[in-house]
Design a protein around this motif. Sequence first.
Motif, PDB file in Angstrom:
ATOM      1  N   ALA A 122      -1.008   4.601   5.901  1.00 44.35           N
ATOM      2  CA  ALA A 122      -1.927   4.152   6.533  1.00 44.35           C
ATOM      3  C   ALA A 122      -3.738   3.461   6.103  1.00 44.35           C
ATOM      4  CB  ALA A 122      -2.146   4.458   7.937  1.00 44.35           C
ATOM      5  N   LEU A 123      -3.904   2.970   6.265  1.00 48.90           N
ATOM      6  CA  LEU A 123      -5.191   2.419   5.477  1.00 48.90           C
ATOM      7  C   LEU A 123      -6.153   3.938   4.772  1.00 48.90           C
ATOM      8  CD1 LEU A 123      -6.686  -0.738   7.161  1.00 48.90           C
ATOM      9  CD2 LEU A 123      -5.731  -1.077   5.450  1.00 48.90           C
ATOM     10  N   ARG A 124      -6.771   3.798   3.819  1.00 49.55           N
ATOM     11  CA  ARG A 124      -7.358   5.005   3.366  1.00 49.55           C
ATOM     12  C   ARG A 124      -8.339   6.103   4.392  1.00 49.55           C
ATOM     13  NH1 ARG A 124      -7.678   7.039  -1.988  1.00 49.55           N
ATOM     14  NH2 ARG A 124      -9.053   9.069  -2.065  1.00 49.55           N
ATOM     15  N   ALA A 125      -7.935   6.320   4.922  1.00 51.15           N
ATOM     16  CA  ALA A 125      -9.087   7.464   6.112  1.00 51.15           C
ATOM     17  C   ALA A 125     -10.430   7.937   5.404  1.00 51.15           C
ATOM     18  CB  ALA A 125      -7.834   8.054   7.139  1.00 51.15           C
ATOM     19  N   LEU A 147     -12.535  -1.010   5.292  1.00 52.94           N
ATOM     20  CA  LEU A 147     -11.221  -1.229   5.011  1.00 52.94           C
ATOM     21  C   LEU A 147     -10.761  -1.598   5.941  1.00 52.94           C
ATOM     22  CD1 LEU A 147      -9.802   1.348   2.378  1.00 52.94           C
ATOM     23  CD2 LEU A 147     -10.359  -0.741   1.765  1.00 52.94           C
ATOM     24  N   GLU A 148     -11.137  -1.146   7.487  1.00 55.29           N
ATOM     25  CA  GLU A 148     -10.738  -1.562   7.860  1.00 55.29           C
ATOM     26  C   GLU A 148     -10.635  -3.032   8.511  1.00 55.29           C
ATOM     27  OE1 GLU A 148     -12.025   0.954  10.857  1.00 55.29           O
ATOM     28  OE2 GLU A 148     -10.033   3.147  10.067  1.00 55.29           O
ATOM     29  N   THR A 149     -12.089  -3.310   8.314  1.00 58.41           N
ATOM     30  CA  THR A 149     -12.637  -4.827   8.944  1.00 58.41           C
ATOM     31  C   THR A 149     -11.890  -6.199   7.844  1.00 58.41           C
ATOM     32  OG1 THR A 149     -14.928  -3.525   8.962  1.00 58.41           O
ATOM     33  CG2 THR A 149     -14.452  -5.788   9.041  1.00 58.41           C
ATOM     34  N   ARG A 201     -13.948   4.401   4.927  1.00 63.71           N
ATOM     35  CA  ARG A 201     -12.808   3.361   5.950  1.00 63.71           C
ATOM     36  C   ARG A 201     -12.914   2.260   7.098  1.00 63.71           C
ATOM     37  NH1 ARG A 201     -12.721   3.914  11.167  1.00 63.71           N
ATOM     38  NH2 ARG A 201     -14.526   5.529  10.586  1.00 63.71           N
ATOM     39  N   VAL A 202     -14.558   2.025   7.231  1.00 63.23           N
ATOM     40  CA  VAL A 202     -14.883   1.106   8.574  1.00 63.23           C
ATOM     41  C   VAL A 202     -14.834  -0.280   7.679  1.00 63.23           C
ATOM     42  CG1 VAL A 202     -16.439  -0.079   9.587  1.00 63.23           C
ATOM     43  CG2 VAL A 202     -16.183   2.467   9.853  1.00 63.23           C
ATOM     44  N   GLU A 233       0.419  -1.370  -0.014  1.00 64.40           N
ATOM     45  CA  GLU A 233       0.019   0.142   0.236  1.00 64.40           C
ATOM     46  C   GLU A 233       1.205   0.944   0.086  1.00 64.40           C
ATOM     47  OE1 GLU A 233      -2.453   3.279   0.377  1.00 64.40           O
ATOM     48  OE2 GLU A 233      -3.030   0.508  -0.097  1.00 64.40           O
ATOM     49  N   ALA A 241      -9.520  -5.465   6.462  1.00 71.59           N
ATOM     50  CA  ALA A 241      -7.536  -5.989   7.142  1.00 71.59           C
ATOM     51  C   ALA A 241      -7.035  -6.123   8.577  1.00 71.59           C
ATOM     52  CB  ALA A 241      -6.980  -4.293   7.084  1.00 71.59           C
ATOM     53  N   SER A 242      -8.170  -6.018   9.404  1.00 71.08           N
ATOM     54  CA  SER A 242      -8.137  -6.800  10.136  1.00 71.08           C
ATOM     55  C   SER A 242      -8.630  -8.573   9.688  1.00 71.08           C
ATOM     56  CB  SER A 242      -9.346  -6.639  11.383  1.00 71.08           C
ATOM     57  OG  SER A 242     -10.319  -7.085  11.037  1.00 71.08           O
TER      58      SER A 242
END
Length: 445
Positions: A80-83, A152-154, A149-150, A76, A156-157
């Motif tokens: 960080a992940l795209r916020a 992507l975060e989910t 954002r959420v 990437e 990635a987790s």
Amino acid sequence: MALAASMALASSSMSSPQLRYCSSAPPPRRLRPAVAVAASATPRSEENVVVVGAGVAGLATAVALRRLGVGAAVLEQGEALRAGGTSLTLFKNGWRVLDAIGVADELRAKYLRIQGMRMRSPAAGGRDLREFSFEEEAPGQEVRAVERRVLLETLASKLPPGSISFSSKLKSIAEQGPDGTLLELEDGRQILSKIVIGCDGVNSPIARWMGFSEPRYVGHMAFRGLAEYADGQPFEPKVNYIYGRGVRAGFVPVSSTKVYWFICFNRQDPGPKITDPAALKSEALELVRGWPSDLLAVMRSTPEGAVVRTPLVDRWLWPGLAPSASRGGRVVLAGDAWHPMTPNLGQGACCALEDAVILARRIAPAAADPAGVEAAMRAYEAERWARVFPLTARAGLVGALVQWGNPAVCAARDGVVIPRLVRLGPFLEHTNFECDLIEPAPQSP
């Protein structure tokens, strides 16, 4: 067609910056030849599978591969992940994929299920044209707007720690024969990978290296925003669409405290990029001055930093003319990197998710066999091309129709087409997508 377009701008394509690249063909000026990259004394690392891009397509592909027992390194370019960004409206097909890779229920708990839609004209303060119930018109349909954002975060987790390498901007790509493909990063690192999956967005450098044309600007721009209501938003769980002349807008509740909105408007060229958040919000409000008060209230409840403006683009994969989605059984494209489409059917993110699960299922069984991987990539392309080319074309045509500003056409749309002719079910048939669950491998890496 008006109703198909009423699913418009439900998902957005994210752009990635222009990057340098090289290949076995003569490189463009200012770029080092591929052979120079290969001869570099910089130490190399080796990977079996590298996914370039930690967006929706990239992370979903990595998660699907992991569940099938295949590990992947994700590169990437951001820190960080795209916020940033706003939200993506996912339809039934998108949720089937999220179910398959084990993240759907976690997201469902956070976001409202949309029950129907209301279609209006800006005239007379927002005259109603038609109202639909999903349960009555399209039983089984599932529609929810999800914060990018959420999402992507989910995703990635679900990957092991360290799977995503941030600040990893691609500088060059070069074929290395049977050894694989060499990726050089801006910081000097080199990665030799057996399989490279390009999920690097609309302006994909990997797609350019493979011979694809630049995405085509379709003549429309879009504003998007995410309003915040700390004490709770007041709207019913419905998609609200408002059709003007050459301008259309809408908003949809995302959660109990957030509401997503959009405006699509005609413009001959994208024009200069605006970076001032206050100016972006002011321009958006000016476009719909005098429109229904609920739309304006949503827009005014949006933090200035939560408003974006983007050109709408697509790339039609004409048979016999478009390059192959894979190269030599080593490199393959997925998501917006391969088939950017306008959001007029709300299928950009949904199709990226479909790509992810189908590609993973094709290549996972053959990951250790170069000949098998090449056949798997070709099978993936054949299966997905038959799906994404018609959707890309349909989305573009629908967008062109509903962006007309001709008064007679708009009068027919508002007086006859939407109130009397439109049926929701047929226009959502493209969301039918069968996708079995992927059971996690016993020892996923």
